[in-house]
Design a protein around this motif. Structure first.
Motif, short mmCIF file in Angstrom:
data_model
loop_
_atom_site.label_atom_id
_atom_site.label_comp_id
_atom_site.label_asym_id
_atom_site.label_seq_id
_atom_site.Cartn_x
_atom_site.Cartn_y
_atom_site.Cartn_z
N ILE A 305 0.87 -1.17 0.00
CA ILE A 305 0.00 0.00 0.00
C ILE A 305 0.91 1.22 0.00
N ILE A 306 0.80 2.00 -1.06
CA ILE A 306 1.66 3.17 -1.25
C ILE A 306 0.76 4.39 -1.38
N MET A 307 1.16 5.48 -0.77
CA MET A 307 0.38 6.70 -0.98
C MET A 307 1.30 7.81 -1.46
N ASP A 308 0.74 8.68 -2.29
CA ASP A 308 1.53 9.78 -2.85
C ASP A 308 0.62 10.96 -3.16
N GLY A 309 1.03 12.13 -2.69
CA GLY A 309 0.27 13.34 -2.93
C GLY A 309 0.55 13.95 -4.29
N ALA A 310 0.45 13.14 -5.33
CA ALA A 310 0.65 13.62 -6.70
C ALA A 310 -0.63 14.32 -7.13
N HIS A 311 -0.67 15.63 -6.95
CA HIS A 311 -1.91 16.37 -7.15
C HIS A 311 -1.91 17.26 -8.39
N ASN A 312 -0.88 17.12 -9.24
CA ASN A 312 -0.87 17.83 -10.51
C ASN A 312 -0.22 16.94 -11.57
N GLU A 313 -0.25 17.41 -12.80
CA GLU A 313 0.21 16.60 -13.93
C GLU A 313 1.65 16.13 -13.75
N ASP A 314 2.54 17.04 -13.39
CA ASP A 314 3.95 16.69 -13.26
C ASP A 314 4.17 15.70 -12.12
N GLY A 315 3.44 15.88 -11.03
CA GLY A 315 3.56 14.96 -9.91
C GLY A 315 3.13 13.55 -10.27
N VAL A 316 2.03 13.42 -11.03
CA VAL A 316 1.55 12.11 -11.44
C VAL A 316 2.54 11.46 -12.41
N PHE A 317 3.13 12.26 -13.29
CA PHE A 317 4.14 11.72 -14.21
C PHE A 317 5.29 11.10 -13.43
N SER A 318 5.78 11.80 -12.40
CA SER A 318 6.90 11.29 -11.60
C SER A 318 6.49 10.04 -10.83
N LEU A 319 5.27 10.03 -10.30
CA LEU A 319 4.79 8.85 -9.58
C LEU A 319 4.72 7.63 -10.48
N VAL A 320 4.13 7.78 -11.65
CA VAL A 320 3.99 6.65 -12.58
C VAL A 320 5.37 6.15 -13.02
N LYS A 321 6.28 7.06 -13.27
CA LYS A 321 7.65 6.66 -13.64
C LYS A 321 8.28 5.83 -12.54
N ALA A 322 8.08 6.22 -11.29
CA ALA A 322 8.64 5.47 -10.16
C ALA A 322 7.98 4.10 -10.02
N LEU A 323 6.67 4.05 -10.14
CA LEU A 323 5.97 2.77 -10.01
C LEU A 323 6.41 1.79 -11.08
N LYS A 324 6.61 2.27 -12.30
CA LYS A 324 7.07 1.40 -13.39
C LYS A 324 8.48 0.89 -13.12
N ALA A 325 9.30 1.71 -12.47
CA ALA A 325 10.67 1.29 -12.16
C ALA A 325 10.69 0.27 -11.02
N TYR A 326 9.88 0.49 -9.99
CA TYR A 326 9.88 -0.40 -8.83
C TYR A 326 9.11 -1.69 -9.06
N PHE A 327 8.08 -1.62 -9.89
CA PHE A 327 7.23 -2.79 -10.13
C PHE A 327 7.07 -3.02 -11.63
N PRO A 328 8.15 -3.39 -12.32
CA PRO A 328 8.07 -3.57 -13.77
C PRO A 328 7.10 -4.69 -14.14
N ASN A 329 6.33 -4.42 -15.18
CA ASN A 329 5.37 -5.40 -15.72
C ASN A 329 4.25 -5.75 -14.74
N LYS A 330 4.04 -4.87 -13.75
CA LYS A 330 2.94 -5.08 -12.81
C LYS A 330 1.89 -3.99 -13.01
N ASN A 331 0.63 -4.38 -12.89
CA ASN A 331 -0.45 -3.41 -12.94
C ASN A 331 -0.86 -2.99 -11.53
N ILE A 332 -1.27 -1.76 -11.40
CA ILE A 332 -1.49 -1.15 -10.10
C ILE A 332 -2.98 -0.92 -9.86
#
Length: 436
Positions: A305-332
């Protein structure tokens, strides 16, 4: 004059809204004896990364033995979170006392015919008074909105000014283009200060440098091309930068490497001025120990369970980039709530390619986009695995009931949602089965 009465007073000030300008703040602080003039500052503005950069600097300066005041906004759960001294929030008793101390100054302002300050201006005044009374060696001062006309910009000077990454946000107040926003944020620059500038895209960097040159500022721009990542996982990151040896950070996401390097340069600049003494060990230990709640924060690991205050476009971009790096080939499995004045369509376009399921919720704010409307927006993008929920607790329980141990649940979006998520767990207990 207790804490609850202090909160009632502050909450009753909502109708004074957001009003750019510094005269109210000058009038208020003058009634208080100008406590802000007794302090040294690192002043931080930008769109994303302000809080994390401050967290790194705070940790470094605390390691070096200084009394460090921290003023940030917004808070996740309580007003106290905005004001810290050496990693301790202002107590309820001190907060209440200072609310009414400032209220007395406000009342005197009104008697003189001055305009009533906003709630943010009052909280900022409380912070200045608290830091002054506690003889802080330095205050890390985060801009609330913009820069030039923000309440924090009443300070005469900063030892170091920082401008973090700039992107589109609060355009109704700051301007309709990145360049307009850059001009507003560069308004914190005072004559002769040192500026540490996160490398910016496009013409905005030139705008800031022009303002810095006009104010005879020394400009330091980190060279992110000199980063070499040694290891990056959900447990933390180790990297090398320029001529420096290995650094380790626990804040997650590649963007936190960049923020930590901005903090590194700010502390080196502070040391070179000769007033503060900060060595490499302070920097290494400080970067490693830094924590900033609600930014790719892992609450549980089975399931994740991960939480992130990505509340604008740039923040969501960074979050998604991190999730793809930490959990490759996994859906969230995303639990997503957003305010209606954000670019929520673009935000959904970033998360849907890696989403297994999206649960929508309504943030606890009068500015919130309804969960039903957000679900409809997602459904119209040919994504059927979406469901809206009455509240965050219901959404989280449903996701846990549907999830295997290896699932990944990401609570994201508005800081109101992240703050509510923190309240769903007992303090310090991140067991997914023990919701409050």
């Amino acid at each position: 004059m207790n804490y609850n009465n202090a909160l009632i007073y502050l909450e009753g000030l909502g109708n004074f809204g957001i009003k750019p300008g510094l005269q109210r703040m000058h009038n208020l602080l003058q009634e208080m004896g100008d406590p802000h003039k007794k302090l040294r500052y690192i002043h931080v503005t930008g769109t994303n990364g302000k809080g994390s950069t401050i967290a790194f600097i705070n940790s470094i300066l605390t390691e070096a033995g200084y009394r460090v005041g921290v003023y940030t906004s917004p808070h996740l759960n309580t007003w106290n979170e905005r004001i810290k001294l050496n990693n301790n929030y202002i107590t309820d008793e001190e907060f209440a006392r200072l609310v009414f101390f400032v209220k007395d100054a406000v009342d005197k302002m009104i008697e003189k015919g001055y305009e009533h300050p906003t709630v943010f201006e009052i909280i900022t005044a409380i912070a200045f008074q608290f830091f002054s009374e506690n003889c802080c060696d330095i205050v890390l001062l985060e801009v609330g909105l913009g820069g030039e006309f923000d309440a924090t910009n009443v300070i005469d000077a900063a030892e170091v000014s920082i401008i973090t990454k700039i992107s589109m946000d609060h355009s109704e107040y700051l301007g309709r283009t990145i360049e307009d926003i850059a001009r507003t944020k560069s308004g914190i620059l005072k004559k002769g200060t040192t500026l540490v500038l996160y490398p910016q895209d496009g013409h905005s960097e030139n705008i800031i440098i022009e303002k810095a040159t006009k104010n005879q500022c020394k400009v330091i721009i980190p060279d992110f091309a000199q980063i070499k990542i040694n290891k990056m996982s959900i447990k933390g990151t180790s990297y090398r930068y320029s001529c420096y040896e290995e650094f380790n950070i626990s804040l997650l996401g590649e963007h936190q490497i960049f923020n930590s390097i901005v903090a590194l340069h700010a502390c080196i600049a502070l040391d070179q001025q000769g007033i503060f003494r900060i060595n490499l060990n302070h920097i290494k230990q400080g970067l490693m120990k830094a924590h900033w709640s609600g930014r790719i924060e892992v609450l549980n690991d089975k399931p994740y369970i991960i939480m992130d205050g990505a509340h604008n476009e740039d923040g969501v971009f960074s979050l998604v980039k991190a999730l793809k790096a930490y959990f490759p080939n996994k859906n969230i499995n995303f639990i997503f709530g957003v305010l209606k004045d954000k670019d929520y369509l673009k935000m959904t376009q970033y998360i849907l390619p890696i989403a297994k399921f999206v649960s929508t919720v309504s943030p606890l704010s009068d500015r919130s986009l309804s969960a039903a409307m957000l679900a409809d927006i997602i459904h119209k993008q040919n994504f059927d695995n979406v469901k809206n929920f009455e509240n965050l607790k219901e959404a989280l329980h449903w996701n846990l009931s549907q999830s295997e141990e290896d699932a990944i649940i990401c609570i994201m979006g508005s800081l109101y949602v992240v703050g509510e998520a923190k309240q769903l767990y007992q303090k310090g207990d991140y067991n997914a089965t023990e919701l409050v």
